[in-house]
Motif scaffolding. Structure first.
Motif, PDB file in Angstrom:
ATOM      1  N   ARG A 139      56.065  18.804  59.498  1.00  0.00           N
ATOM      2  CA  ARG A 139      57.240  17.811  58.637  1.00  0.00           C
ATOM      3  C   ARG A 139      57.440  18.277  57.262  1.00  0.00           C
ATOM      4  NH1 ARG A 139      53.416  14.661  61.824  1.00  0.00           N
ATOM      5  NH2 ARG A 139      52.027  14.653  60.113  1.00  0.00           N
ATOM      6  N   ARG A 140      56.387  19.149  56.697  1.00  0.00           N
ATOM      7  CA  ARG A 140      56.821  19.738  55.257  1.00  0.00           C
ATOM      8  C   ARG A 140      58.196  20.797  55.569  1.00  0.00           C
ATOM      9  NH1 ARG A 140      51.302  20.038  54.222  1.00  0.00           N
ATOM     10  NH2 ARG A 140      51.260  22.321  54.736  1.00  0.00           N
ATOM     11  N   GLN A 141      57.728  21.513  56.573  1.00  0.00           N
ATOM     12  CA  GLN A 141      59.230  22.433  56.730  1.00  0.00           C
ATOM     13  C   GLN A 141      60.317  21.886  57.172  1.00  0.00           C
ATOM     14  OE1 GLN A 141      58.286  25.836  59.281  1.00  0.00           O
ATOM     15  NE2 GLN A 141      56.833  26.768  57.856  1.00  0.00           N
ATOM     16  N   ASN A 196      59.484  31.361  57.125  1.00  0.00           N
ATOM     17  CA  ASN A 196      59.003  30.249  57.388  1.00  0.00           C
ATOM     18  C   ASN A 196      58.338  30.154  58.821  1.00  0.00           C
ATOM     19  OD1 ASN A 196      59.771  27.645  55.506  1.00  0.00           O
ATOM     20  ND2 ASN A 196      61.499  29.093  55.711  1.00  0.00           N
ATOM     21  N   GLU A 244      60.484  11.573  61.924  1.00  0.00           N
ATOM     22  CA  GLU A 244      60.733  11.478  60.268  1.00  0.00           C
ATOM     23  C   GLU A 244      61.896  10.754  59.959  1.00  0.00           C
ATOM     24  OE1 GLU A 244      59.455  13.429  56.551  1.00  0.00           O
ATOM     25  OE2 GLU A 244      58.341  13.129  58.687  1.00  0.00           O
ATOM     26  N   TRP A 295      54.265  29.253  59.009  1.00  0.00           N
ATOM     27  CA  TRP A 295      53.750  28.156  60.268  1.00  0.00           C
ATOM     28  C   TRP A 295      52.618  28.792  60.975  1.00  0.00           C
ATOM     29  CZ3 TRP A 295      52.307  26.977  65.045  1.00  0.00           C
ATOM     30  CH2 TRP A 295      52.483  25.561  65.279  1.00  0.00           C
ATOM     31  N   GLN A 339      61.062  18.966  55.876  1.00  0.00           N
ATOM     32  CA  GLN A 339      61.500  18.177  54.639  1.00  0.00           C
ATOM     33  C   GLN A 339      62.246  19.258  53.609  1.00  0.00           C
ATOM     34  OE1 GLN A 339      57.655  16.496  53.519  1.00  0.00           O
ATOM     35  NE2 GLN A 339      57.540  14.901  54.767  1.00  0.00           N
ATOM     36  N   ASN A 340      61.523  20.675  53.735  1.00  0.00           N
ATOM     37  CA  ASN A 340      62.103  21.551  53.055  1.00  0.00           C
ATOM     38  C   ASN A 340      63.554  21.834  53.127  1.00  0.00           C
ATOM     39  OD1 ASN A 340      59.968  21.790  51.240  1.00  0.00           O
ATOM     40  ND2 ASN A 340      58.832  23.406  52.498  1.00  0.00           N
ATOM     41  N   ASP A 374      51.388  18.012  59.820  1.00  0.00           N
ATOM     42  CA  ASP A 374      51.772  17.884  58.398  1.00  0.00           C
ATOM     43  C   ASP A 374      52.552  19.442  57.923  1.00  0.00           C
ATOM     44  OD1 ASP A 374      50.599  15.673  57.841  1.00  0.00           O
ATOM     45  OD2 ASP A 374      48.809  16.537  57.044  1.00  0.00           O
ATOM     46  N   VAL A 375      52.182  20.433  58.378  1.00  0.00           N
ATOM     47  CA  VAL A 375      52.934  21.503  58.202  1.00  0.00           C
ATOM     48  C   VAL A 375      54.552  21.667  58.721  1.00  0.00           C
ATOM     49  CG1 VAL A 375      53.022  24.166  58.591  1.00  0.00           C
ATOM     50  CG2 VAL A 375      50.751  23.271  58.110  1.00  0.00           C
TER      51      VAL A 375
END
Length: 380
Positions: free
Chosen positions: A364-366, A345, A51, A349, A368-369, A361-362
């Motif tokens: 990477r979103r976590q 979290n 990332e 997931w 990013q969060n 995607d899930v």
């Protein structure tokens, strides 16, 4: 040895490291050799490094579980993935030298206490001699600016006392897994004193974390994976040692510490390896039963839980916590997610996986969060 020409110096990025968060400007210029990328923690770290733009070559055995984070989140799509054994010294060395990494992060290990009772020889050969092989290859790799050896909070001689363990406390371990991690720390210390002191631009660091949780862990005999699999299948979940206290943290918490420690030490050798603890905030040091009840509540109505203590269970630590003051003061690193957020979290997931979501995607979103929370200085 000179600093890698394509990488920033320690001085260039020391200020960024001291913000307490991984710096994409640093990692985007690194070539990272990551052992253990097929495992739970290694898979999350591979995603985070990718990332930020790092070029990653992973080296590890095939995933030990089915399903696995490696498979369902597509770790092989974001790394140069090599399936190999760290006990194969010749091949490991060849892969490292050919890749010319600037940072090496060693995470490959036999990582379970109960499995270490079943096969202590495999545990010691992987966790001790595997570490020796990594360090032998690392010290001969002229492109490296930092080598990070990942061990465990269980490397400390646990006295079952209320105070948290610091980096200077005695190393030891009752069971083969814990003892092997203490041995790995001693190996790193000896290599630092014996060999790495001759490498002024190559840092050797060891890092220790608590009980990590997060999506994609399907290991056996681990609290959250066992609970969530039971909840997902509509079965009653059983916990065996409800009173044992652990330093619970989401997997991204220690990974952020490992990355910050690498940034701060990069290109700056030392006569001995530097050790760092990365544990959760004090309120996250909770009994197994408390964490299980929280997971049950957050999962919803379908979750059923039974406490069933096992008087014949193998020995595991009853009370174990970490002191991360050194990382707080010297790196300005601090945990960002409390216990509720860590468990929430993890459950989010697992539910997304059950619903057939794109788990890359899930994941990477976590990440990013988590980065957003760290950037905002929030303690969610």
């Amino acid at each position: 040895m000179s600093s890698p020409s394509n990488a920033p110096t320690r001085q260039d990025h020391l200020s960024a490291a001291l913000l307490g968060a991984p710096d994409p400007a640093f990692w985007g210029r690194q070539r990272v050799f990551l052992t253990g990328h097929t495992g739970f923690k290694g898979g999350w770290l591979a995603h985070w490094l990718a990332e930020m733009g790092a070029v990653v070559r992973g080296y590890a055995l095939a995933p030990s579980t089915e399903p696995s984070l490696f498979a369902v989140s597509g770790v092989d799509k974001i790394t140069e993935s090599v399936i190999g054994d760290i006990r194969d010294a010749e091949r490991l060395n060849a892969e490292i030298q050919a890749f010319k990494p600037t940072v090496l992060i060693h995470m490959a290990a036999q990582a379970l206490v109960r499995a270490s009772y079943d096969d202590p020889v495999e545990t010691y050969s992987s966790n001790v001699m595997g570490t020796v092989n990594v360090l032998e290859a690392s010290r001969r790799c002229g492109s490296l600016g930092a080598t990070i050896i990942v061990t465990s909070d269980k490397c400390y001689e646990n006295q079952e006392v209320i105070w948290a363990y610091r980096e200077t406390d005695r190393l030891n371990g009752h069971d083969p897994y814990s003892n092997s991690k203490a041995c790995a720390e001693l190996v790193a210390y000896a290599y630092g004193r014996s060999f790495y002191h001759q490498l002024p631009d190559h840092a050797l660091v060891s890092v220790r974390a608590g009980n990590v949780i997060g999506g994609g862990d399907w290991s056996k005999d681990r609290l959250l994976p066992d609970l969530l699999e039971a909840f997902a299948a509509g079965r009653e979940a059983i916990i065996r040692r409800p009173k044992s206290v652990r330093p619970w943290q989401h997997v991204l918490e220690p990974l952020s510490g490992y990355l910050v420690a690498a940034q701060a030490s990069f290109g700056h050798g030392s006569p001995e390896n530097l050790a760092w603890n990365f544990g959760p905030r004090e309120s996250s040091n909770q009994p197994v039963g408390t964490v299980a009840q929280l997971a049950c509540s957050l999962w919803g109505d379908a979750a059923r839980l039974t406490i069933q203590e096992d008087p014949n269970a193998v020995h595991e630590a009853g009370l174990l916590t970490l002191d991360s003051t050194k990382a707080l003061i010297e790196l300005q690193w601090r945990p960002r997610w409390g216990l509720h957020d860590a468990v929430a979290n993890t459950i989010a997931w697992r539910k997304a996986f059950g619903e057939g979501a794109d788990m890359g995607d899930v994941t990477r979103r976590q990440i990013q969060n988590y980065v957003a929370a760290a950037s905002a200085g929030a303690a969610q």
